[in-house]
Motif scaffolding. Structure first.
Motif, mmCIF file in Angstrom:
data_model
loop_
_atom_site.group_PDB
_atom_site.id
_atom_site.type_symbol
_atom_site.label_atom_id
_atom_site.label_comp_id
_atom_site.label_asym_id
_atom_site.label_seq_id
_atom_site.Cartn_x
_atom_site.Cartn_y
_atom_site.Cartn_z
ATOM 1 N N SER A 26 -6.553 17.349 -15.556
ATOM 2 C CA SER A 26 -7.767 16.652 -15.123
ATOM 3 C C SER A 26 -7.415 15.370 -14.374
ATOM 4 C CB SER A 26 -8.662 16.332 -16.332
ATOM 5 O OG SER A 26 -8.132 15.264 -17.107
ATOM 6 N N LEU A 27 -6.354 14.687 -14.805
ATOM 7 C CA LEU A 27 -5.910 13.484 -14.098
ATOM 8 C C LEU A 27 -5.364 13.830 -12.723
ATOM 9 C CD1 LEU A 27 -4.109 11.436 -16.913
ATOM 10 C CD2 LEU A 27 -6.400 11.102 -15.989
ATOM 11 N N LEU A 28 -4.616 14.914 -12.649
ATOM 12 C CA LEU A 28 -4.112 15.366 -11.353
ATOM 13 C C LEU A 28 -5.265 15.624 -10.393
ATOM 14 C CD1 LEU A 28 -2.077 16.545 -9.321
ATOM 15 C CD2 LEU A 28 -2.148 18.678 -10.622
ATOM 16 N N LEU A 84 0.830 -1.205 0.000
ATOM 17 C CA LEU A 84 0.000 0.000 0.000
ATOM 18 C C LEU A 84 0.869 1.261 0.000
ATOM 19 C CD1 LEU A 84 -2.730 -1.190 2.511
ATOM 20 C CD2 LEU A 84 -3.091 -0.705 0.083
ATOM 21 N N ILE A 85 1.960 1.232 0.743
ATOM 22 C CA ILE A 85 2.870 2.387 0.766
ATOM 23 C C ILE A 85 3.512 2.572 -0.609
ATOM 24 C CG2 ILE A 85 5.023 3.293 1.740
ATOM 25 C CD1 ILE A 85 4.229 1.845 4.384
ATOM 26 N N VAL A 86 3.930 1.491 -1.235
ATOM 27 C CA VAL A 86 4.481 1.570 -2.590
ATOM 28 C C VAL A 86 3.436 2.148 -3.542
ATOM 29 C CG1 VAL A 86 5.256 0.202 -4.573
ATOM 30 C CG2 VAL A 86 6.182 -0.259 -2.293
ATOM 31 N N GLY A 87 2.197 1.676 -3.408
ATOM 32 C CA GLY A 87 1.114 2.221 -4.227
ATOM 33 C C GLY A 87 0.945 3.715 -4.034
ATOM 34 N N ALA A 88 1.103 4.173 -2.804
ATOM 35 C CA ALA A 88 0.993 5.607 -2.519
ATOM 36 C C ALA A 88 2.053 6.400 -3.273
ATOM 37 C CB ALA A 88 1.110 5.848 -1.011
ATOM 38 N N TYR A 89 3.274 5.895 -3.268
ATOM 39 C CA TYR A 89 4.356 6.615 -3.965
ATOM 40 C C TYR A 89 4.153 6.615 -5.477
ATOM 41 C CZ TYR A 89 7.163 7.664 0.097
ATOM 42 O OH TYR A 89 7.612 8.204 1.284
ATOM 43 N N ILE A 90 3.699 5.508 -6.034
ATOM 44 C CA ILE A 90 3.460 5.465 -7.476
ATOM 45 C C ILE A 90 2.378 6.461 -7.864
ATOM 46 C CG2 ILE A 90 2.614 4.012 -9.363
ATOM 47 C CD1 ILE A 90 3.936 1.614 -7.944
ATOM 48 N N GLU A 91 1.299 6.515 -7.084
ATOM 49 C CA GLU A 91 0.219 7.453 -7.370
ATOM 50 C C GLU A 91 0.687 8.900 -7.238
ATOM 51 O OE1 GLU A 91 -2.880 6.922 -8.410
ATOM 52 O OE2 GLU A 91 -2.744 4.735 -8.430
ATOM 53 N N ALA A 92 1.428 9.185 -6.178
ATOM 54 C CA ALA A 92 1.897 10.552 -5.953
ATOM 55 C C ALA A 92 2.845 10.999 -7.060
ATOM 56 C CB ALA A 92 2.576 10.662 -4.587
ATOM 57 N N ARG A 93 3.758 10.117 -7.443
ATOM 58 C CA ARG A 93 4.714 10.473 -8.503
ATOM 59 C C ARG A 93 3.999 10.693 -9.824
ATOM 60 N NH1 ARG A 93 9.060 13.064 -8.171
ATOM 61 N NH2 ARG A 93 9.730 11.673 -6.484
ATOM 62 N N SER A 94 2.994 9.907 -10.113
ATOM 63 C CA SER A 94 2.229 10.103 -11.341
ATOM 64 C C SER A 94 1.625 11.502 -11.377
ATOM 65 C CB SER A 94 1.124 9.046 -11.459
ATOM 66 O OG SER A 94 1.660 7.747 -11.579
ATOM 67 N N CYS A 95 1.013 11.901 -10.279
ATOM 68 C CA CYS A 95 0.410 13.236 -10.220
ATOM 69 C C CYS A 95 1.461 14.330 -10.380
ATOM 70 C CB CYS A 95 -0.335 13.415 -8.900
ATOM 71 S SG CYS A 95 -1.876 12.479 -8.803
ATOM 72 N N GLU A 96 2.592 14.153 -9.735
ATOM 73 C CA GLU A 96 3.662 15.148 -9.846
ATOM 74 C C GLU A 96 4.122 15.280 -11.284
ATOM 75 O OE1 GLU A 96 8.142 16.305 -9.358
ATOM 76 O OE2 GLU A 96 7.242 14.479 -10.192
ATOM 77 N N ARG A 97 4.184 14.170 -11.993
ATOM 78 C CA ARG A 97 4.634 14.208 -13.387
ATOM 79 C C ARG A 97 3.562 14.783 -14.319
ATOM 80 N NH1 ARG A 97 9.517 9.861 -14.386
ATOM 81 N NH2 ARG A 97 10.874 11.131 -13.076
ATOM 82 N N PHE A 98 2.300 14.526 -14.029
ATOM 83 C CA PHE A 98 1.250 15.182 -14.814
ATOM 84 C C PHE A 98 1.418 16.701 -14.743
ATOM 85 C CE2 PHE A 98 -1.679 11.408 -13.658
ATOM 86 C CZ PHE A 98 -1.234 10.679 -14.749
ATOM 87 N N ALA A 99 1.657 17.197 -13.533
ATOM 88 C CA ALA A 99 1.815 18.645 -13.337
ATOM 89 C C ALA A 99 3.075 19.170 -14.014
ATOM 90 C CB ALA A 99 1.835 18.966 -11.841
ATOM 91 N N LYS A 100 4.140 18.376 -14.012
ATOM 92 C CA LYS A 100 5.386 18.788 -14.658
ATOM 93 C C LYS A 100 5.216 18.887 -16.173
ATOM 94 C CE LYS A 100 8.645 19.032 -11.380
ATOM 95 N NZ LYS A 100 9.502 20.220 -11.168
ATOM 96 N N LEU A 101 4.460 17.954 -16.747
ATOM 97 C CA LEU A 101 4.305 17.912 -18.192
ATOM 98 C C LEU A 101 3.305 18.947 -18.722
ATOM 99 C CD1 LEU A 101 4.185 14.039 -18.819
ATOM 100 C CD2 LEU A 101 5.988 15.616 -19.543
ATOM 101 N N ALA A 102 2.248 19.195 -17.958
ATOM 102 C CA ALA A 102 1.125 19.986 -18.450
ATOM 103 C C ALA A 102 1.506 21.325 -19.088
ATOM 104 C CB ALA A 102 0.106 20.191 -17.334
#
Length: 252
Positions: A198-200, A167-185
């Motif tokens: 919208s995904l963020l 679950l902790i690993v899942g938390a980091y994967i989800e958080a990093r995905s959101c951070e990268r959406f914001a970086k790319l946008a």
């Protein structure tokens, strides 16, 4: 809520930012296909991971088999290249009315959080397919990057600690995905940028759901394990990585 407010706790949770070198590589036109294809696979993997947790820890065999059957059209499209992706929107009908195992003290809470997450991830899976169709990107098989495997190899082997770690690993994967959406946008065209924001907005709470569930299940303070995986995750992000993908490290 402005997306900057959604991003603030995510940035506080992660121990490092995505390197500019990764962003610069990700926004190159020639890398659009690999970013979208890997993103597509990440959405399916997120749904599969949540599904695995429900099947392993919260339901009986009958419900487990039904869950596998429900996910099959999405997996068949990717792994066997069979089916029409446009038909998938009508197949995302999972509900929370799955009966948890009687001996699972956290079964219903796990189901409630994970079913919501699965439905969102598969909706986003479909949206990425739409984007790929618009941009003329054809799906092709790609190798998985080191990111998730690099964290999962450190998961404990006994329960409930193994579940807590996952679950902790899942938390980091989800958080990093959101951070990268914001970086790319800000660096892509408006259609793609709006999609990433919208995904963020949709997924910003997912990492917190994982952490909340992990602490509810654990009979100990999970802070030490959160910090442990945070350091591993940061190292995977900031060190040189030969394989460029959505969650890869600094490009070589």
């Amino acid at each position: 809520m402005p997306h900057s407010e959604l991003l603030a706790p995510i940035n506080n949770f992660l121990l490092c930012e995505t390197p500019n070198e990764w962003v610069n590589e990700a926004i190159k036109k020639e890398n659009l296909s690999i970013i979208l294809i890997d993103h597509l696979i990440c959405e399916l993997k997120a749904a599969q991971s949540a599904m695995f947790l429900i099947r392993k820890y919260a339901v009986d065999k009958e419900s487990s088999d039904a869950l596998l059957e429900w996910l099959k059209p999405f997996e068949t499209l990717i792994y066997k290249r069979e089916g029409n992706w446009r038909d998938l929107a009508a197949k995302n009908k999972l509900t929370k009315s799955i009966i948890p195992k009687s001996n699972s003290p956290y079964g219903q809470d796990l189901i409630d959080k994970m079913v919501m997450l699965i439905k969102e991830e598969l909706h986003h899976f479909y949206q990425v397919l739409e984007i790929m169709d618009e941009y003329g990107v054809e799906y092709r098989s790609i190798t998985p990057c080191r990111y998730a495997k690099g964290m999962l190899r450190n998961v404990k082997t006994f329960e409930p600690n193994a579940l807590v770690d996952k679950l902790i690993v899942g938390a980091y994967i989800e958080a990093r995905s959101c951070e990268r959406f914001a970086k790319l946008a800000p660096h892509v065209d408006k259609r793609l940028g709006d999609f990433y924001i919208s995904l963020l907005r949709s997924e910003a709470r997912h990492y917190q759901d994982y952490l909340t569930l992990a602490q509810e299940i654990a009979d100990f303070d999970i802070s030490e394990r959160v910090d442990f995986f945070g350091k591993i995750e940061a190292d995977l992000i900031i060190t040189t990585d030969e394989d460029f993908k959505f969650h890869s490290g600094k490009p070589a």
